[in-house]
Write an enzyme that holds these catalytic residues in place. Structure first.
Site, PDB file in Angstrom:
ATOM      1  N   GLU A  92       1.114  -1.022   0.147  1.00 51.63           N
ATOM      2  CA  GLU A  92       0.319   0.181   0.407  1.00 51.63           C
ATOM      3  C   GLU A  92       0.919   1.157   0.035  1.00 51.63           C
ATOM      4  O   GLU A  92       1.894   0.869   0.499  1.00 51.63           O
ATOM      5  CB  GLU A  92      -0.784   0.440   1.418  1.00 51.63           C
ATOM      6  CG  GLU A  92      -2.045  -0.959   0.912  1.00 51.63           C
ATOM      7  CD  GLU A  92      -3.026  -1.178   2.886  1.00 51.63           C
ATOM      8  OE1 GLU A  92      -4.090  -1.789   2.464  1.00 51.63           O
ATOM      9  OE2 GLU A  92      -2.016  -0.949   3.665  1.00 51.63           O
ATOM     10  N   CYS A 105       3.073   8.233   0.839  1.00 49.30           N
ATOM     11  CA  CYS A 105       3.539   7.534   2.521  1.00 49.30           C
ATOM     12  C   CYS A 105       3.860   6.619   1.246  1.00 49.30           C
ATOM     13  O   CYS A 105       2.948   5.924   0.686  1.00 49.30           O
ATOM     14  CB  CYS A 105       2.819   7.511   3.036  1.00 49.30           C
ATOM     15  SG  CYS A 105       3.667   6.181   4.570  1.00 49.30           S
ATOM     16  N   CYS A 112       6.359  -6.840   7.472  1.00 48.77           N
ATOM     17  CA  CYS A 112       7.957  -5.876   7.845  1.00 48.77           C
ATOM     18  C   CYS A 112       8.108  -6.770   8.784  1.00 48.77           C
ATOM     19  O   CYS A 112       7.275  -8.222   9.844  1.00 48.77           O
ATOM     20  CB  CYS A 112       7.120  -4.279   9.230  1.00 48.77           C
ATOM     21  SG  CYS A 112       8.694  -3.955   9.634  1.00 48.77           S
ATOM     22  N   CYS A 116       6.521  -4.369  16.210  1.00 51.97           N
ATOM     23  CA  CYS A 116       5.933  -3.262  16.863  1.00 51.97           C
ATOM     24  C   CYS A 116       4.741  -3.471  17.283  1.00 51.97           C
ATOM     25  O   CYS A 116       3.838  -4.213  16.383  1.00 51.97           O
ATOM     26  CB  CYS A 116       6.012  -1.984  16.133  1.00 51.97           C
ATOM     27  SG  CYS A 116       7.811  -1.355  15.871  1.00 51.97           S
ATOM     28  N   CYS A 119       1.505  -1.630  15.804  1.00 55.61           N
ATOM     29  CA  CYS A 119       0.897  -1.703  14.258  1.00 55.61           C
ATOM     30  C   CYS A 119       1.339  -2.669  13.195  1.00 55.61           C
ATOM     31  O   CYS A 119       1.064  -4.359  14.294  1.00 55.61           O
ATOM     32  CB  CYS A 119       2.560  -1.770  13.486  1.00 55.61           C
ATOM     33  SG  CYS A 119       3.029  -1.449  11.989  1.00 55.61           S
ATOM     34  N   LEU A 217      10.542   6.280  18.111  1.00 62.77           N
ATOM     35  CA  LEU A 217      11.463   6.263  19.629  1.00 62.77           C
ATOM     36  C   LEU A 217      10.309   5.787  20.442  1.00 62.77           C
ATOM     37  O   LEU A 217      10.312   4.846  21.319  1.00 62.77           O
ATOM     38  CB  LEU A 217      11.166   7.458  20.131  1.00 62.77           C
ATOM     39  CG  LEU A 217      12.232   7.684  21.027  1.00 62.77           C
ATOM     40  CD1 LEU A 217      13.803   7.284  21.078  1.00 62.77           C
ATOM     41  CD2 LEU A 217      13.533   9.276  21.606  1.00 62.77           C
ATOM     42  N   HIS A 218       9.471   6.617  20.968  1.00 60.13           N
ATOM     43  CA  HIS A 218       7.844   5.689  21.195  1.00 60.13           C
ATOM     44  C   HIS A 218       7.669   5.497  22.659  1.00 60.13           C
ATOM     45  O   HIS A 218       6.468   5.699  23.046  1.00 60.13           O
ATOM     46  CB  HIS A 218       7.205   4.587  20.575  1.00 60.13           C
ATOM     47  CG  HIS A 218       6.923   4.620  19.265  1.00 60.13           C
ATOM     48  ND1 HIS A 218       6.525   6.294  18.926  1.00 60.13           N
ATOM     49  CD2 HIS A 218       7.030   4.150  18.221  1.00 60.13           C
ATOM     50  CE1 HIS A 218       6.625   5.856  17.501  1.00 60.13           C
ATOM     51  NE2 HIS A 218       6.595   5.022  17.193  1.00 60.13           N
ATOM     52  N   CYS A 335      -0.961   6.414  10.285  1.00 58.82           N
ATOM     53  CA  CYS A 335       0.750   5.738  11.303  1.00 58.82           C
ATOM     54  C   CYS A 335       0.256   4.570  11.561  1.00 58.82           C
ATOM     55  O   CYS A 335      -0.772   4.180  12.353  1.00 58.82           O
ATOM     56  CB  CYS A 335       0.742   6.798  11.441  1.00 58.82           C
ATOM     57  SG  CYS A 335       2.663   7.274  11.102  1.00 58.82           S
TER      58      CYS A 335
HETATM   59  S1  SF4 Z   1       5.845   1.002  13.007  1.00 62.55           S
HETATM   60 FE1  SF4 Z   1       5.444  -1.296  11.745  1.00 62.55          FE
HETATM   61  S2  SF4 Z   1       5.887  -1.208   9.963  1.00 62.55           S
HETATM   62 FE2  SF4 Z   1       6.860   0.017  11.111  1.00 62.55          FE
HETATM   63  S3  SF4 Z   1       9.088  -0.970  12.057  1.00 62.55           S
HETATM   64 FE3  SF4 Z   1       6.904  -1.616  13.697  1.00 62.55          FE
HETATM   65  S4  SF4 Z   1       6.200  -3.527  12.594  1.00 62.55           S
HETATM   66 FE4  SF4 Z   1       7.665  -2.676  10.753  1.00 62.55          FE
END
Ligand code: SF4
Length: 356
Positions: A92, A105, A112, A116, A119, A217-218, A335
């Site tokens: 996408e 984007c 991935c 995370c 996500c 960072l989060h 996001c």
């Molecule tokens: S936020 Fe999602 S797409 Fe980005 S690095 Fe983490 S797992 Fe991968």
């Protein structure tokens, strides 16, 4: 196997034309220009090349294109494109029109591997890397679909599906193609690469390309960050921030630190104070992103009041901090929400995204 010509930056295409077809470099430039002209799907369209040359190109090389597999439009003008790649995999890209900025984007991987917790893409696992042609090709395909309205794409952010720096060789080639004045001619100053924090690759990127860097960072400490982002166990904050300090930042530019605000998890004033301490001395700006709730992800969005209180702490500490307005939330284009359903692997087997 035929060469994937859209994966070659101009100098590599010139070398290929010389080595494979015995032709001078300027022929490579001609072909490169055609490959990145909107609407080119076949060598037959390259009318300023002789018939024999077109036939030779078609025999040794190929133009891999995209099939548009779907598009969703948000009430706020955001458009999410779903592309089907030649092997059936899907990715996408998201077009975000704002008053003075029109941004695309772009995805760098199918799925991935970074895992995370907040996500959706992470739930797919890594299906495969994208090629340079598939990364840059998303931009060409979007430009073709967008036409002129409501104006050309000016900014590119590598924040779509995937961790761009886990596919750095392909990403770097794609950026060279996109920035080429015979290609799509994007200014590298308008290109930003976003990473979850791979220190060695960050420095490699900074040494080879003059692009903007955004770091997700989060969390302001290792314990919390490791819970949210498994990559932190391999590359803890001290190592990541050391790479940020050493990043060869062009003059007058700053690193953007993305901070996703999750209600009751990382959004307290104490977290903001720790974040300010962490970034002291860095040329930094902080982008606060209130979480976009989506099915299956067990986090909540904080109240606007809580978000503003967090921002105030950062401002009082002298940091530049903004709140990113969510775009395309009604079409899951914001996001961390990208998730191409119905992934197929190269051999056609269905990938069980939820189990990955
Ligand atoms: S936020 Fe999602 S797409 Fe980005 S690095 Fe983490 S797992 Fe991968």
């Amino acid at each position: 196997m035929k060469a994937d010509l859209r994966s070659l930056p101009r100098d590599e295409l010139e070398a290929w034309v010389r080595d494979e077809l015995g032709l001078p470099a300027w022929r490579g430039r001609q072909v490169f220009r055609w490959l990145w002209r909107p609407g080119t799907v076949s060598f037959q369209q390259m009318t300023d090349l002789g018939k024999d040359l077109r036939a030779a190109l078609a025999e040794a090389g190929e133009i891999r294109g995209f099939t548009a597999a779907g598009e969703q439009r948000s009430a706020d003008g955001t458009r999410k494109f779903l592309w089907r790649l030649p092997d059936g995999a899907r990715v996408e890209s998201v077009y975000i029109p704002e008053e003075r900025r029109r941004t695309l984007c772009v995805s760098s991987q199918v799925g991935c591997a970074m895992g995370c917790r907040f996500c959706r893409t992470a739930r797919m696992g890594l299906v495969r890397q994208l090629t340079p042609g598939e990364i840059a090709g998303q931009v060409l395909a979007a430009v073709e679909r967008l036409g002129d309205a409501p104006g050309p794409v000016r900014n590119l952010v590598f924040m779509g599906m995937g961790e761009p720096l886990a596919n750095l060789p392909a990403l770097a080639r794609a950026i060279r193609i996109l920035a080429d004045d015979l290609g799509l001619n994007f200014s590298t100053r308008r290109i930003t690469v976003s990473t979850c924090g791979l220190p060695r690759q960050m420095l490699e990127l900074g040494r080879s390309l003059d692009v903007g860097l955004a770091v997700s960072l989060h969390a302001p400490d290792d314990e919390l960050r490791s819970r949210l982002m498994p990559v932190n166990r391999r590359h803890p904050l001290a190592e990541l921030l050391e790479a940020c300090r050493r990043y060869p930042l062009p003059r007058r530019r700053r690193i953007t630190f993305e901070y996703l605000l999750l209600a009751g998890v990382n959004d307290a004033p104490a977290h903001a104070r720790r974040l300010a301490d962490l970034l002291r001395g860095l040329r930094a700006k902080v982008n606060l992103i209130p979480f976009n709730e989506c099915p299956g992800i067990p986090f909540r969005r904080p109240s606007d009041h809580r978000v503003e209180a967090f921002r105030q702490v950062l401002l009082e500490a002298g940091l530049n901090a903004t709140v990113r307005r969510s775009r395309g939330t009604d079409i899951a284009a914001a996001c961390g929400q990208l998730y191409a359903e119905d992934q197929r692997t190269a051999d056609g087997r269905e990938k069980d995204a939820a189990a990955a």
